[in-house]
Design a protein around this motif. Structure first.
Motif, short mmCIF file in Angstrom:
data_model
loop_
_atom_site.label_atom_id
_atom_site.label_comp_id
_atom_site.label_asym_id
_atom_site.label_seq_id
_atom_site.Cartn_x
_atom_site.Cartn_y
_atom_site.Cartn_z
N ALA A 224 2.02 -8.19 2.99
CA ALA A 224 3.15 -7.63 3.73
C ALA A 224 2.72 -6.41 4.53
O ALA A 224 3.13 -6.23 5.69
N GLU A 225 1.89 -5.57 3.93
CA GLU A 225 1.42 -4.36 4.63
C GLU A 225 0.50 -4.75 5.79
O GLU A 225 0.61 -4.18 6.89
N GLN A 226 -0.37 -5.71 5.57
CA GLN A 226 -1.30 -6.13 6.62
C GLN A 226 -0.57 -6.71 7.82
O GLN A 226 -0.98 -6.50 8.97
N GLN A 227 0.52 -7.42 7.59
CA GLN A 227 1.22 -8.13 8.66
C GLN A 227 2.41 -7.36 9.23
O GLN A 227 3.10 -7.87 10.12
N GLY A 228 2.69 -6.19 8.72
CA GLY A 228 3.75 -5.37 9.27
C GLY A 228 5.16 -5.84 8.95
O GLY A 228 6.09 -5.59 9.72
N PHE A 229 5.35 -6.48 7.79
CA PHE A 229 6.70 -6.87 7.39
C PHE A 229 7.50 -5.62 7.03
O PHE A 229 7.00 -4.71 6.36
N THR A 230 8.75 -5.58 7.45
CA THR A 230 9.61 -4.43 7.15
C THR A 230 10.45 -4.64 5.90
O THR A 230 10.93 -3.67 5.30
N LYS A 231 10.65 -5.89 5.50
CA LYS A 231 11.41 -6.19 4.29
C LYS A 231 10.73 -7.34 3.56
O LYS A 231 10.15 -8.24 4.18
#
Length: 301
Positions: free
Chosen positions: A146-153
């Protein structure tokens, strides 16, 4: 702020191949309403969000993705949904099932691969509960992606009954009043985790999954263990619901109506200052007035 949870409406239990179309649509409508209500009550999804929907292959996560896709089409805000599954390399795991399903409905997805199964089976003694370690490893892999791909939720498929069961697990086995919140910030402060099914009954998810004929993948790692604390709590909750239908809904609503002055935690309420010599009695008039009013109502009832 107290959150009043929407009451679940009764519905006849559905059986695959034997559910009238009207019943299925009513159930879908109710699930959309309950999920939409949870999203609004807790500010789960905002304009421009990139939401990672964690898909395990179980009934809960399938239902979560399905309802979010329906809401996405009508939502007043724009947000992106990406289904993410962690292939933990369990023996005989049907790797083709999720990709085929997700491609058939046209959803963006990613299958992560990490052999957590070997780690868990090597570290945990035979006969001991594997769920805790398995969950930590899975969470770590998903959070990293999630951090690598820029997910916000990060959206998880926990439902109303999961929230109630977690409350009792913490109460009975850990001596604390805490639960599984509908929305939280991860311990490292990097991720916002949401549970849009927080108002949805498990029975309704069972029915909906049968109606939609999701290709369910069972968990053979931890699901086969019989003496888990969560299973003990689940049996207790099922017995309560049989004896007094609606009890779990009442408990669920209570989790959104917390009154610190009527518990015993001095970190949440100023018991020391309440009525202390030289201190104004008005130190906590709202709590005292409410407690008196509740007592009067109880006596009148």
């Amino acid at each position: 702020m107290n959150t009043v949870l929407p009451l679940a409406e009764p519905i006849r239990r559905a059986r695959p191949g034997a559910v009238p179309a009207a019943d299925g649509e009513r159930l879908a409508t109710r699930l959309r309403h309950q999920v939409g209500r949870a999203i609004a009550d807790f500010g789960m999804i905002e304009d421009g969000d990139k939401v990672m929907v964690c898909l395990s292959g179980g009934k809960d996560s399938y239902t979560l993705l399905d309802i979010l896709l329906q809401l996405q089409k009508k939502a007043p805000v724009k947000f992106e949904l990406v289904a993410v599954n962690l292939d933990q390399k369990q023996p005989d795991f049907p790797e083709h099932v999720l990709p085929q399903y997700l491609e058939s409905i046209g959803v963006a997805y990613k299958i992560l691969e990490q052999d957590t199964y070997s780690v868990v089976t090597r570290v945990v003694p035979e006969g001991k509960t594997m769920c805790s370690l398995c969950s930590r490893l899975r969470r770590g892999a998903l959070y990293t992606y999630a951090e690598q791909q820029g997910f916000t939720k990060i959206a998880l498929g926990h439902h109303r009954d999961d929230l109630v069961a977690t409350f009792f697990l913490n109460l009975f086995f850990h001596a604390k009043l805490s639960g599984m919140p509908p929305k939280l910030l991860s311990d490292d402060g990097k991720h916002v985790v949401i549970r849009p099914l927080a108002y949805v009954r498990e029975d309704d998810i069972v029915d909906y999954a049968a109606i939609r004929q999701f290709p369910i993948i069972p968990c053979n790692l931890c699901g086969s263990q019989e003496n888990l604390q969560r299973k003990q709590v689940k049996r207790m909750m099922d017995a309560w619901e049989r004896e007094t239908p609606g009890r779990i809904e009442t408990i669920s609503r209570a989790l959104g109506d917390i009154r610190p002055s009527q518990l015993s935690d001095p970190k949440l309420f100023d018991f020391l200052g309440l009525g202390k010599a030289g201190a104004p009695i008005a130190a906590a008039p709202v709590w005292l007035d409410q407690a008196i009013a509740d007592a009067d109502d109880a006596e009148a009832g």
